[in-house]
Scaffold this motif. Structure first.
Motif, PDB file in Angstrom:
ATOM      1  N   ILE A  31       1.359   0.798  -1.432  1.00 43.30           N
ATOM      2  CA  ILE A  31      -0.433   1.045  -1.136  1.00 43.30           C
ATOM      3  C   ILE A  31       0.153  -0.906  -1.028  1.00 43.30           C
ATOM      4  O   ILE A  31      -0.077  -1.804   0.123  1.00 43.30           O
ATOM      5  CB  ILE A  31      -1.177   1.400  -2.144  1.00 43.30           C
ATOM      6  CG1 ILE A  31      -1.266   2.738  -2.107  1.00 43.30           C
ATOM      7  CG2 ILE A  31      -2.774   0.237  -1.590  1.00 43.30           C
ATOM      8  CD1 ILE A  31      -2.275   2.862  -2.729  1.00 43.30           C
ATOM      9  N   PHE A  63      -9.875   0.796  -3.871  1.00 40.88           N
ATOM     10  CA  PHE A  63      -9.411   0.007  -2.286  1.00 40.88           C
ATOM     11  C   PHE A  63     -10.364  -1.107  -2.560  1.00 40.88           C
ATOM     12  O   PHE A  63     -11.898  -0.729  -3.212  1.00 40.88           O
ATOM     13  CB  PHE A  63      -8.908   0.646  -1.560  1.00 40.88           C
ATOM     14  CG  PHE A  63      -7.811   1.336  -1.030  1.00 40.88           C
ATOM     15  CD1 PHE A  63      -6.662   0.501  -0.316  1.00 40.88           C
ATOM     16  CD2 PHE A  63      -7.536   2.747  -1.570  1.00 40.88           C
ATOM     17  CE1 PHE A  63      -5.622   1.048  -0.551  1.00 40.88           C
ATOM     18  CE2 PHE A  63      -6.281   3.519  -2.065  1.00 40.88           C
ATOM     19  CZ  PHE A  63      -5.777   2.517  -1.099  1.00 40.88           C
ATOM     20  N   LEU A  79      -3.266   8.687   3.614  1.00 41.24           N
ATOM     21  CA  LEU A  79      -3.095   8.212   2.240  1.00 41.24           C
ATOM     22  C   LEU A  79      -3.567   9.499   1.112  1.00 41.24           C
ATOM     23  O   LEU A  79      -2.046   9.084   1.018  1.00 41.24           O
ATOM     24  CB  LEU A  79      -3.540   6.744   1.738  1.00 41.24           C
ATOM     25  CG  LEU A  79      -3.269   5.765   2.808  1.00 41.24           C
ATOM     26  CD1 LEU A  79      -4.479   4.591   2.348  1.00 41.24           C
ATOM     27  CD2 LEU A  79      -2.219   4.898   1.730  1.00 41.24           C
TER      28      LEU A  79
END
Length: 206
Positions: A108, A153, A165
């Protein structure tokens, strides 16, 4: 099986035996083989790791292939040259630590989506104030929810990125774990015209 250099691996050898001798297939693959050999030859002339920040496509994709990093979704998520270079820089460690929280977090980060929190389990075991009532964990979730995890996030991501994702991350997460949700309720969207109410973003979960 011992690894063979890319230029020494005939493209036809990667095709099913039922078609790799077909004349029309050979006519198509021969130019591809020459192009692959050219890329390999050029790559061998440079010190890859020292000059990685200046390498561009199509050599980056060739490197990703050699490093077994051209996963369908991971490489698709790397939309910029910087993201592709960052993934290649951590490729060896990604294979070494595949199946860990480290791998998930660094994928990420390399893709440019910032720092995240990874919350494992769905249940609150104790009513002692050690857990906040954020909705991520519940008192009823601890018995069957232990393998699930949530990724929080703090940078905005589009809905289509969130979907990719969800497909990409399990490949590198612990095999016992199940991605339950991607949460971006805390993502800060600046009111500067960078984001629009057009359905690309939302302020919830995926």
């Amino acid at each position: 099986m011992k690894n063979r250099p890319l230029f020494d691996l005939p493209f036809n050898d990667m095709l099913p035996s039922s078609i790799n001798q077909d004349v029309s297939i050979v006519q198509i693959t021969e130019p591809l083989q020459k192009q692959i050999s050219l890329y390999e030859s050029e790559l061998n002339k440079i010190s890859i790791w020292e000059q990685l920040d200046s390498i561009e496509e199509p050599f980056l994709s060739t490197l990703a292939w050699q490093l077994s990093l051209d996963h369908e979704y991971i490489w698709q998520l790397a939309e910029s040259l910087t993201a592709k270079r960052n993934l290649i820089k951590i490729a060896i460690d990604l294979h070494r630590y595949k199946g860990s929280v480290w791998a998930v977090r660094n994928i990420i980060r390399a893709l440019g989506f910032g720092e995240v929190d990874i919350i494992e389990g769905l249940g609150i075991r104790y009513r002692d104030g050690s857990f906040e009532r954020t909705g991520i964990k519940t008192h009823s979730g601890h018995k069957k929810g232990w393998p699930f995890y949530t990724i929080i996030f703090y940078e905005p991501i589009t809905n289509d990125i969130a979907e990719l994702l969800r497909k990409a991350i399990p490949e590198y997460a612990p095999s016992r774990s199940v991605l339950y949700r991607i949460n971006f309720k805390n993502a800060k969207m600046r009111r500067n015209g960078s984001y629009y109410h057009n359905g690309l973003y939302n302020r919830g979960e995926a």
